[in-house]
Design a protein around this motif. Structure first.
Motif, PDB file in Angstrom:
ATOM      1  N   ASN A 238     -28.799  33.690  36.601  1.00 49.21           N
ATOM      2  CA  ASN A 238     -28.148  33.261  35.272  1.00 49.21           C
ATOM      3  C   ASN A 238     -28.809  34.135  34.382  1.00 49.21           C
ATOM      4  O   ASN A 238     -29.960  33.912  34.137  1.00 49.21           O
ATOM      5  N   LEU A 239     -28.016  34.736  33.628  1.00 52.01           N
ATOM      6  CA  LEU A 239     -28.965  35.700  32.516  1.00 52.01           C
ATOM      7  C   LEU A 239     -28.554  35.370  31.132  1.00 52.01           C
ATOM      8  O   LEU A 239     -27.246  35.634  30.627  1.00 52.01           O
ATOM      9  N   VAL A 272     -23.775  34.451  33.540  1.00 53.41           N
ATOM     10  CA  VAL A 272     -24.031  34.614  32.333  1.00 53.41           C
ATOM     11  C   VAL A 272     -23.912  33.260  31.410  1.00 53.41           C
ATOM     12  O   VAL A 272     -23.356  32.485  31.778  1.00 53.41           O
ATOM     13  N   HIS A 273     -24.864  33.061  30.240  1.00 51.71           N
ATOM     14  CA  HIS A 273     -24.918  31.937  29.351  1.00 51.71           C
ATOM     15  C   HIS A 273     -25.079  32.321  28.143  1.00 51.71           C
ATOM     16  O   HIS A 273     -26.124  32.230  27.472  1.00 51.71           O
ATOM     17  N   PRO A 274     -24.185  32.862  27.246  1.00 49.24           N
ATOM     18  CA  PRO A 274     -24.078  33.227  26.061  1.00 49.24           C
ATOM     19  C   PRO A 274     -24.117  32.326  24.999  1.00 49.24           C
ATOM     20  O   PRO A 274     -23.415  31.257  25.166  1.00 49.24           O
ATOM     21  N   ALA A 288     -19.327  40.721  29.722  1.00 49.38           N
ATOM     22  CA  ALA A 288     -20.296  40.662  30.647  1.00 49.38           C
ATOM     23  C   ALA A 288     -19.435  40.570  32.022  1.00 49.38           C
ATOM     24  O   ALA A 288     -20.065  40.880  33.040  1.00 49.38           O
ATOM     25  N   VAL A 289     -18.451  40.045  32.015  1.00 51.23           N
ATOM     26  CA  VAL A 289     -17.507  39.695  33.294  1.00 51.23           C
ATOM     27  C   VAL A 289     -16.988  41.155  33.534  1.00 51.23           C
ATOM     28  O   VAL A 289     -17.027  41.364  34.783  1.00 51.23           O
ATOM     29  N   LEU A 290     -16.629  41.962  32.617  1.00 51.65           N
ATOM     30  CA  LEU A 290     -16.257  43.183  32.902  1.00 51.65           C
ATOM     31  C   LEU A 290     -17.520  43.990  33.662  1.00 51.65           C
ATOM     32  O   LEU A 290     -17.240  45.020  34.363  1.00 51.65           O
ATOM     33  N   ALA A 291     -18.640  43.555  33.286  1.00 48.44           N
ATOM     34  CA  ALA A 291     -19.743  44.456  33.387  1.00 48.44           C
ATOM     35  C   ALA A 291     -20.226  43.886  35.006  1.00 48.44           C
ATOM     36  O   ALA A 291     -21.232  44.388  35.469  1.00 48.44           O
ATOM     37  N   GLY A 292     -19.767  43.005  35.592  1.00 46.75           N
ATOM     38  CA  GLY A 292     -20.237  42.301  36.844  1.00 46.75           C
ATOM     39  C   GLY A 292     -20.297  40.933  36.937  1.00 46.75           C
ATOM     40  O   GLY A 292     -20.710  40.571  38.197  1.00 46.75           O
ATOM     41  N   ALA A 293     -20.610  40.369  35.991  1.00 44.38           N
ATOM     42  CA  ALA A 293     -20.995  38.705  36.024  1.00 44.38           C
ATOM     43  C   ALA A 293     -19.696  38.300  36.816  1.00 44.38           C
ATOM     44  O   ALA A 293     -18.484  38.427  36.696  1.00 44.38           O
TER      45      ALA A 293
END
Length: 594
Positions: A238-239, A272-274, A288-293
Motif C-alpha cells: 500500500n503506497l 494506494v491510500h491518497p 494511480a489506478v490508470l498507472a497500475g494500482a
C-alpha cells in the motif's frame, strides 16, 4: 523533470511586454511562498516514458473503506462500539468485501471490536477484515492476539513512515537502520501469524509519496520476499500519499514506476491510500489506478485527518457515471449518508459530490429549463422505443447521473425549478416568525405546502405557511394517544435520576431512569412501551423574538418509509424537545397501526 511556465503573449510585432496590459501584471502577495519547496526538488521519479495517460478506467479497483480505523482516528469524538458496529453493518450491506476494522493495539475499544468480529459472527464469510499495526513487536503481538479465532480472511496491515523528514525528525533513523526496523517487524508478523492459513499481509511505507522511489522498492521487495509472496497468497503493498504535496500526475508517475519495477509483481496487490491536502485526492486515486494500482483505501465520504482521506463514494460513482459497475451499492445514498453522519457526528456538506442535499438541485432558471427539456426528451425516447426509462441512455443536461440511480426522487430536481420555491418558503418563515429550517426539513415541508396549494389554488402567505407547519409537525402529538403527563429529575452524588409518566390510550405508565437526562429517559420509557425512536438529529430554533419568543425543536427521525420530521414548541427548550419526541412517537405509532 522539466518545469512548465506560461508563455508570454505575442503579436506579429513581437512579444507583449509583461508590464503593458493590466491583465498580465503580477499581483503582489504578502504570503511567504518562498519558505516551501516544490515536490520535484524533493522526490524525482526516474520516469522517462509513461503509459498511464493513454489508459482508461474500465473496471472498479478493490475498495477498502478505512472509516473504522483511519477515519475514526480523525474524529473529535471517536465512535463508540454501537456506532462502530452500525457503520460496519452498513459497509457489509453496501457490498464491501474488504474492510479495515481497527487498530487493536491502540485502544481497548478497537481491540474489543475485533474480538466482537471473532466471537460474534457479525462478518459474512466472504468479507476480509483488516487490522492495523506499527512495526513494533509488542503491538504486533497484541494485534495477532485480537484476531485469534476469526474464521474470516484477515489482513495484518503493518506500517512505518519512510520519508526523509520522518526518518530523521520523527524516528531518528538512517535509511539502513529504518529498513532493518521494518524487516524486524515483518519477521515478527511472520513468526506470529505466518502459519495462519486465513491471514495475508500488507505493508505501507507511510508518506510513500515523499520517499525516494528506489528506497521504497528496496524495502518492498525485501518485505515480499520475507512474507513469501505468491500469486496464491499475495502481499498487499500500500503506497500512501499520506500528505498530499504534488499534482496528481506526479503520484501517477510514482505508482507506475513501482508497478513496473517491483519484484514478484504477480504476487503483489498494488494499493494506494491518497489524502486530500491539496483537494485532489480523488484525481490522485483515479490516475494511480490508470498507472497500475489495483486497490484503493479511503473513507466512504472522505473523512480523515486534515482535509480527509480519498472519497470512495465519489470515486465509485464517477465510474458509474462512465458506464463502469463500481461493484458497491449506492442505490440508497440518503440512508448511507444518514448512517455515516450519525456514526461520525459530522454532517455531509450540501455540495458534496453525489450525496449532498443540493447536488441535483438547480436554482438557476436556465439550468431548470434545460433539465426539464432533458427529462421530456428522455421520456419521449423511451416511449418511442417502447422501453423503460431506466433502460435509455442518460443524457439530461446538468445531471451527470440519473438521481433515481442513488435513490433520489425527481421532486428535488424538477419541482424546485422551484427549489427557489423551497427557499422562498424558508425565507417567509424566517422573516415572519424567526424560524430557521434545516435544509432537509425545507424539502420535506415543501411537499406539505405543495399539497396545500394544489387544494386551495390560492397564494400562500407567511401565516398560511405557519398553519401548514403546525398541522404537519406540531399537532401530530394529539393523534395517536401518547402524551407525557409529568417528569422530574434529581441528582445525588453525581448520579442523575429521571422519573417519566406517560399516558397511552388513557392509561398512565411511570418509569425511573438512572444516569441519563430527560430526553434520553423519555426515549427509554417509550421504548419500554414498544415505541422505538431512532433519532437522526435535533435542531433548535425559535418562534418570534425577544421576550415573547418560544423554543422550537425540530426532530429528524427514521420511519418505516425512510426519514420523517416532528416538532415541539414551548417556552422551555427542554419541554419543546420532549414535545418533539412525543410527536415523533405518535407518528410512529400511527404508522404502526395504519
Amino acid at each position: 523533470m522539466t518545469t512548465t511556465s506560461f508563455p508570454r503573449l505575442s503579436t506579429p510585432a513581437g512579444p507583449i511586454p509583461l508590464q503593458a496590459p493590466f491583465w498580465n501584471r503580477q499581483r503582489h502577495s504578502s504570503m511567504p511562498s518562498h519558505r516551501y519547496r516544490d515536490v520535484y526538488s524533493r522526490v524525482e521519479v526516474p520516469q522517462t516514458e509513461r503509459d498511464w495517460p493513454a489508459n482508461r478506467l474500465t473496471a472498479a479497483p478493490l475498495w477498502v473503506p478505512v472509516d473504522l480505523r483511519d477515519g475514526n482516528q480523525a474524529l473529535a469524538e471517536p465512535m463508540d462500539p454501537a456506532r462502530k458496529r452500525r457503520f460496519f453493518e452498513l459497509m457489509v450491506t453496501m457490498g464491501y468485501k474488504e474492510i479495515e476494522v481497527g487498530y487493536p493495539s491502540a485502544s481497548q475499544t478497537d481491540y474489543d471490536f475485533v474480538r466482537l468480529i471473532a466471537e460474534g459472527g457479525i462478518a459474512p464469510d466472504d468479507v476480509t477484515v483488516v487490522v492495523f499495526t506499527p512495526a513494533r513487536r509488542d503491538l504486533i503481538e497484541r494485534t495477532v492476539a485480537s484476531i485469534q479465532g476469526i474464521a474470516n480472511p484477515v489482513v495484518i496491515h503493518m506500517y512505518t513512515a519512510t520519508a526523509p523528514t520522518w526518518r530523521s525528525m520523527v524516528l531518528g533513523r538512517e535509511p539502513e537502520d529504518l529498513k532493518q526496523l521494518i524487516l524486524a517487524g515483518g519477521r515478527d508478523v511472520w513468526e506470529l501469524a505466518g502459519d495462519m492459513p486465513n491471514v495475508r499481509f500488507e505493508f505501507s511505507p507511510e508518506v510513500f509519496n515523499l520517499t525516494e522511489p528506489d528506497y521504497v522498492i528496496e524495502i518492498c521487495d525485501a518485505m515480499t520476499a520475507l512474507w513469501h509472496a505468491t500469486p496464491e497468497r499475495p502481499v498487499i503493498l500500500n503506497l500512501p500519499a499520506t500528505v498530499e504535496v504534488a499534482t496528481p500526475n506526479v503520484y501517477a508517475d510514482q505508482i507506475e514506476y513501482m508497478h513496473k519495477n517491483l519484484a514478484r509483481r504477480d504476487a503483489v496487490i498494488l494499493s494506494v491510500h491518497p489524502h486530500n491536502d491539496r483537494g485532489t485526492g480523488i484525481a490522485c486515486a483515479e490516475l494511480a489506478v490508470l498507472a497500475g494500482a489495483q486497490r484503493v483505501e479511503g473513507c466512504i465520504f472522505g473523512n480523515g485527518e486534515r482535509t480527509g482521506n480519498v472519497d470512495i463514494a465519489t470515486l465509485a460513482l464517477n465510474l458509474h457515471a462512465q458506464g463502469v459497475d463500481p461493484m458497491i451499492d449506492f442505490s440508497d445514498i440518503d440512508e448511507i449518508r444518514r448512517t455515516v453522519e450519525h456514526c461520525n457526528r459530522i454532517e455531509v456538506h450540501a455540495r458534496h459530490p453525489y450525496v449532498g442535499d443540493l447536488v441535483h438541485t438547480a436554482f438557476s432558471g436556465t439550468h431548470q429549463d434545460a433539465i426539464k427539456k432533458g427529462f421530456a426528451e428522455h421520456r419521449t425516447r423511451a416511449a418511442a422505443e417502447g422501453r423503460e426509462e431506466s433502460e435509455i441512455e442518460w443524457r439530461v443536461p446538468y445531471l451527470p447521473i440519473d438521481p433515481a440511480d442513488i435513490g433520489r426522487d425527481y421532486d428535488a430536481v424538477i419541482r424546485v425549478n422551484s427549489q427557489s420555491g423551497k427557499g422562498g418558503i424558508a425565507y417567509l418563515l424566517e422573516t415572519a416568525f424567526g424560524i430557521e429550517l434545516p435544509r432537509r426539513l425545507q424539502i420535506d415541508f415543501a411537499r406539505h405546502v405543495q399539497q396545500h396549494t394544489d387544494t386551495t389554488g390560492t397564494e400562500v402567505t407567511a401565516a398560511d405557511l405557519w398553519k401548514v407547519f403546525e398541522e404537519a409537525y406540531l399537532r401530530a402529538d394529539v393523534d395517536a394517544g401518547i402524551a407525557i403527563t409529568s417528569y422530574d429529575t434529581a441528582e445525588t452524588d453525581g448520579d442523575s435520576r429521571t422519573r417519566i409518566t406517560l399516558r397511552i390510550d388513557g392509561r398512565e405508565h411511570t418509569s425511573a431512569h438512572r444516569g441519563c437526562g430527560p430526553v434520553e429517559a423519555l426515549a427509554a420509557a417509550l421504548e419500554a412501551q414498544s415505541i422505538r425512536i431512532d433519532v437522526v438529529g435535533l435542531h433548535q430554533t425559535s418562534v418570534g423574538s425577544g421576550a415573547d419568543s418560544e423554543a422550537l425543536t425540530l426532530l429528524e427521525h427514521r420511519t418505516a418509509d425512510g426519514g420523517a420530521w416532528s416538532a415541539g414548541r414551548d417556552r422551555s427548550v427542554l419541554s419543546a424537545t420532549l414535545s418533539a419526541v412525543i410527536a415523533a412517537a405518535n407518528r410512529i405509532r400511527a404508522d404502526q397501526t395504519a
